[in-house]
Design an enzyme around this catalytic site. Structure first.
Site, PDB file in Angstrom:
ATOM      1  N   THR A 179       0.871  -1.174   0.000  1.00 62.95           N
ATOM      2  CA  THR A 179       0.000   0.000   0.000  1.00 62.95           C
ATOM      3  C   THR A 179       0.909   1.225   0.000  1.00 62.95           C
ATOM      4  O   THR A 179       2.073   1.127   0.383  1.00 62.95           O
ATOM      5  CB  THR A 179      -0.868   0.039   1.270  1.00 62.95           C
ATOM      6  OG1 THR A 179       0.014   0.143   2.389  1.00 62.95           O
ATOM      7  CG2 THR A 179      -1.697  -1.222   1.406  1.00 62.95           C
ATOM      8  N   GLU A 322      -5.546  -3.957  -0.647  1.00 67.56           N
ATOM      9  CA  GLU A 322      -5.875  -5.032   0.301  1.00 67.56           C
ATOM     10  C   GLU A 322      -6.966  -5.956  -0.219  1.00 67.56           C
ATOM     11  O   GLU A 322      -7.209  -7.011   0.348  1.00 67.56           O
ATOM     12  CB  GLU A 322      -6.349  -4.427   1.632  1.00 67.56           C
ATOM     13  CG  GLU A 322      -5.226  -3.857   2.486  1.00 67.56           C
ATOM     14  CD  GLU A 322      -4.938  -2.400   2.186  1.00 67.56           C
ATOM     15  OE1 GLU A 322      -5.286  -1.940   1.076  1.00 67.56           O
ATOM     16  OE2 GLU A 322      -4.372  -1.718   3.049  1.00 67.56           O
ATOM     17  N   LYS A 432     -16.079  16.726  10.433  1.00 69.80           N
ATOM     18  CA  LYS A 432     -17.081  16.665  11.493  1.00 69.80           C
ATOM     19  C   LYS A 432     -17.440  18.081  11.912  1.00 69.80           C
ATOM     20  O   LYS A 432     -16.645  18.785  12.507  1.00 69.80           O
ATOM     21  CB  LYS A 432     -16.550  15.865  12.691  1.00 69.80           C
ATOM     22  CG  LYS A 432     -17.688  15.407  13.569  1.00 69.80           C
ATOM     23  CD  LYS A 432     -17.302  14.221  14.423  1.00 69.80           C
ATOM     24  CE  LYS A 432     -18.552  13.568  15.017  1.00 69.80           C
ATOM     25  NZ  LYS A 432     -18.253  12.433  15.858  1.00 69.80           N
ATOM     26  N   TRP A 437     -21.557  14.656  10.100  1.00 69.03           N
ATOM     27  CA  TRP A 437     -20.497  14.387   9.131  1.00 69.03           C
ATOM     28  C   TRP A 437     -20.756  15.107   7.802  1.00 69.03           C
ATOM     29  O   TRP A 437     -21.868  15.093   7.285  1.00 69.03           O
ATOM     30  CB  TRP A 437     -20.412  12.888   8.841  1.00 69.03           C
ATOM     31  CG  TRP A 437     -20.130  12.051  10.053  1.00 69.03           C
ATOM     32  CD1 TRP A 437     -21.027  11.281  10.736  1.00 69.03           C
ATOM     33  CD2 TRP A 437     -18.881  11.908  10.727  1.00 69.03           C
ATOM     34  NE1 TRP A 437     -20.398  10.659  11.793  1.00 69.03           N
ATOM     35  CE2 TRP A 437     -19.083  11.026  11.819  1.00 69.03           C
ATOM     36  CE3 TRP A 437     -17.606  12.451  10.529  1.00 69.03           C
ATOM     37  CZ2 TRP A 437     -18.080  10.662  12.694  1.00 69.03           C
ATOM     38  CZ3 TRP A 437     -16.590  12.085  11.402  1.00 69.03           C
ATOM     39  CH2 TRP A 437     -16.829  11.209  12.467  1.00 69.03           C
TER      40      TRP A 437
HETATM   41  P1  ADP Z   1      -3.170   3.617  -2.386  1.00 67.32           P
HETATM   42  O1  ADP Z   1      -3.582   4.542  -3.478  1.00 67.32           O
HETATM   43  O2  ADP Z   1      -3.345   4.193  -1.002  1.00 67.32           O
HETATM   44  O3  ADP Z   1      -1.934   2.854  -2.614  1.00 67.32           O
HETATM   45  P2  ADP Z   1      -5.288   1.827  -3.039  1.00 67.32           P
HETATM   46  O4  ADP Z   1      -5.173   1.933  -4.472  1.00 67.32           O
HETATM   47  O5  ADP Z   1      -5.381   0.520  -2.401  1.00 67.32           O
HETATM   48  O6  ADP Z   1      -4.152   2.458  -2.321  1.00 67.32           O
HETATM   49  O7  ADP Z   1      -6.461   2.785  -2.562  1.00 67.32           O
HETATM   50  C1  ADP Z   1      -7.665   2.322  -2.084  1.00 67.32           C
HETATM   51  C2  ADP Z   1      -8.565   3.460  -1.719  1.00 67.32           C
HETATM   52  O8  ADP Z   1      -8.890   4.249  -2.860  1.00 67.32           O
HETATM   53  C3  ADP Z   1      -9.912   3.004  -1.218  1.00 67.32           C
HETATM   54  O9  ADP Z   1      -9.855   2.623   0.136  1.00 67.32           O
HETATM   55  C4  ADP Z   1     -10.762   4.231  -1.457  1.00 67.32           C
HETATM   56  O10 ADP Z   1     -10.593   5.198  -0.446  1.00 67.32           O
HETATM   57  C5  ADP Z   1     -10.199   4.788  -2.724  1.00 67.32           C
HETATM   58  N1  ADP Z   1     -11.031   4.384  -3.864  1.00 67.32           N
HETATM   59  C6  ADP Z   1     -10.828   3.366  -4.705  1.00 67.32           C
HETATM   60  N2  ADP Z   1     -11.794   3.316  -5.643  1.00 67.32           N
HETATM   61  C7  ADP Z   1     -12.656   4.331  -5.386  1.00 67.32           C
HETATM   62  C8  ADP Z   1     -13.867   4.812  -5.994  1.00 67.32           C
HETATM   63  N3  ADP Z   1     -14.391   4.261  -7.074  1.00 67.32           N
HETATM   64  N4  ADP Z   1     -14.468   5.877  -5.442  1.00 67.32           N
HETATM   65  C9  ADP Z   1     -13.946   6.469  -4.351  1.00 67.32           C
HETATM   66  N5  ADP Z   1     -12.807   6.083  -3.742  1.00 67.32           N
HETATM   67  C10 ADP Z   1     -12.168   5.021  -4.244  1.00 67.32           C
END
Ligand code: ADP
Length: 536
Positions: A179, A322, A432, A437
């Site tokens: 990640t 994940e 908040k 929210w």
């Molecule tokens: P990173 O960019 O942190 O390495 P990820 O690609 O695993 O990690 O990111 C996952 C996160 O991206 C999700 O938990 C969510 O917050 C955001 N995300 C992914 N797809 C969407 C979507 N279609 N709409 C909104 N948020 C999204």
């Protein structure tokens, strides 16, 4: 007593075996960083993957060893996905946009022994070499002519390809992705052969990627970003044609899409934004794609509208590293044909439904033992479980799931009675205000619909009475003219009145993470001294 069907461990090598056998002549096209192009096919990918597996063994690698790739999208990277897994190894796709400390940490933490890289990332390799003591071999995918680095093609070319895939348990690891580590060190997620095959099978269904053997896919999502959303595996299963570009220049992508008959593409919203801007500045139509998958962050409404008007089906997907990564995908719903265009856009702007295999639930933000109703109104912390969802991070001492087996995503969302997920924020980013929210994401998306706004990001700032109030940071489109009042007036009929930002600030730049998402953490740090008028 067990049943009596055949043993068939779910190993990813089945995917390339199948593709080579059943779709062996289906092309894999690569446009390289230097402008050259190569063409191979699924049979060729398998041939080279066998040679790569052999070459890795010849270097002394053994089952379970890690091989890193620092590379963009191309056929040799695809070969590595199968070749590394085929010798029983684990491919670690490294994001080249990570910061130095993160690069150092993850390669050492994963214990990578070999690093396969693009010539474009030679400066990273030169800079990091001393900090990666465990990496024994460096191999360049596309060595510049006359350079003395070891080149991938000539290296695997020393092998004859007479090799049998190393077998094993279907729960052996085959890939590891980290990640991006928005808090603390990046965390490794080890995908298994089985989880990968199941995830790809699920990704094939019409409710997800909807691939058929006539699909031609140009994935813009990099192969290092959450296993490129599983596309290489799902694509191999369906025997699709892949068109890869090792650079993400919209002009190059556009030309390739038209020339190679691309039907499907996938990328984060910023990629589509760049493509729109390119088409607008050149006076071109969008490419005639059948389907566009958008994920990684929320697809803004105007983006969905524009693609749909272009005749492109928008598959708005949600997932994370994940979760392998697909959790939900949006496609036409049951009553699709009865919906007006506006309703279709509204529906698509939500994040779609869980694909078979994963389950979702939301729990109360303050009391996580309270599971919330799927009523289309109540928002809460989103949790997920299923066979391709992480249970424990690589080398972690404790499981990453609740006692009853759910992984907390860090996202906040609403589940609707028809199963649709509507993401409203990240747990850390919700604002908040007076105990209620406010969704920063919804405010951003609404603002992105303003014709003068190139990009918008919203964060909560300290307020003496309300605790936090939203502040919107906006980049204006080049040459566009708009002021704070104009933006607020534009938002007035799109969000609740008490959600309207207390301030709109125009900025030149908004920080992004290594995967191209707005980095709220960096934005907050950058404006750490910011004070709302009431707090001054
Ligand atoms: P990173 O960019 O942190 O390495 P990820 O690609 O695993 O990690 O990111 C996952 C996160 O991206 C999700 O938990 C969510 O917050 C955001 N995300 C992914 N797809 C969407 C979507 N279609 N709409 C909104 N948020 C999204």
């Amino acid at each position: 007593m067990l049943g009596a069907m055949q043993d068939w461990p779910m190993r990813v090598t089945h995917v390339v075996d199948h593709a080579a056998r059943e779709a062996g002549t289906r092309e894999i096209v690569t446009r390289w960083a230097d402008g050259s192009e190569t063409r191979t096919d699924w049979a060729g990918i398998r041939r080279d993957a066998l040679k790569l597996a052999q070459a890795l063994q010849a270097l002394g690698l053994e089952k379970g060893d890690k091989v890193a790739s620092l590379a963009m999208n191309h056929s040799r990277h695809l070969v590595s996905w199968f070749g590394v897994a085929g010798m029983g190894g684990v491919l670690h796709t490294v994001n080249p946009r990570l910061f130095e400390d993160q690069l150092e940490y993850i390669v050492n933490h994963a214990e990578d022994r070999v690093l396969l890289y693009d010539a474009a990332f030679q400066p990273i390799v030169d800079m990091m070499r001393d900090r990666w003591p465990g990496v024994e071999h460096y191999i360049c995918y596309d060595p510049p002519e006359g350079s003395d680095v070891r080149g991938f093609e000539s290296w695997i070319g020393e092998q004859d390809g007479a090799f049998e895939w190393v077998g094993g348990d279907e729960r052996d690891p085959c890939m590891i992705c980290y990640t991006s580590g928005t808090t603390g060190n990046p965390k490794g997620v080890q995908y298994e052969h089985r989880s990968t095959v199941m995830h790809a099978l699920a990704g094939l269904q019409p409710a997800a990627f909807n691939f058929s053997s006539s699909s031609v896919m140009l994935p813009v999502v990099p192969m290092f970003h959450a296993a490129s959303w599983g596309l290489p595996y799902a694509g191999g299963m369906a025997g699709i044609k892949f068109v890869f570009s090792a650079i993400n220049d919209p002009a190059v992508l556009h030309e390739l899409m038209l020339r190679e008959g691309v039907t499907d593409s996938a990328g984060v919203p910023t990629v589509w934004l760049a493509h729109f801007q390119y088409c607008d500045s050149e006076g071109l139509d969008l490419p005639p794609l059948k389907a566009a998958t958008i994920g990684g962050s929320a697809a803004p409404r105007f983006m969905i509208e524009r693609l749909m008007k272009n005749g492109t089906r928008v598959q708005h997907a949600w997932g994370m590293t994940e979760t392998s990564p697909i959790g939900t995908v949006g496609g036409p719903s049951g009553n699709w044909d009865e919906l007006s265009f506006e309703e279709k856009v509204d529906k698509t702007a939500k994040q779609g439904r869980a694909i078979f295999g994963v389950e979702l639930r939301t729990v109360d933000l303050d009391d996580p033992t309270k599971v919330l109703p799927r009523d289309g109104e109540t928002s809460g912390a989103l949790q997920i479980r299923g066979p391709w969802v992480v249970k424990r991070y690589f080398k972690a001492e404790e499981d990453a799931v609740t006692e009853d087996g759910w992984f907390d995503t860090g996202d906040v969302g609403i589940l609707h009675p028809d199963g649709t997920l509507q993401l409203t924020d990240r747990t850390k980013d919700v604002i908040k205000s007076g105990g209620e929210w406010i969704s920063s994401v919804e405010l951003e998306n609404a603002a992105m619909g303003h014709p003068a706004v190139a990009e918008a990001a919203c964060v909560g700032m300290y307020h003496p009475k309300w605790d936090e109030r939203p502040v919107l940071f906006v980049i204006r489109k080049p040459g566009a003219d708009c002021d704070a009042q104009g933006i607020t007036a534009f938002l007035a009929d799109k969000v609740a009145k008490w959600w309207l930002p207390d301030a709109v600030e125009f900025v030149e730049d908004i920080p992004h993470t290594a995967t191209g998402k707005i980095s709220k953490k960096d934005l907050r740090e950058r404006h750490a001294d910011y004070a709302l008028p009431e707090a001054r």
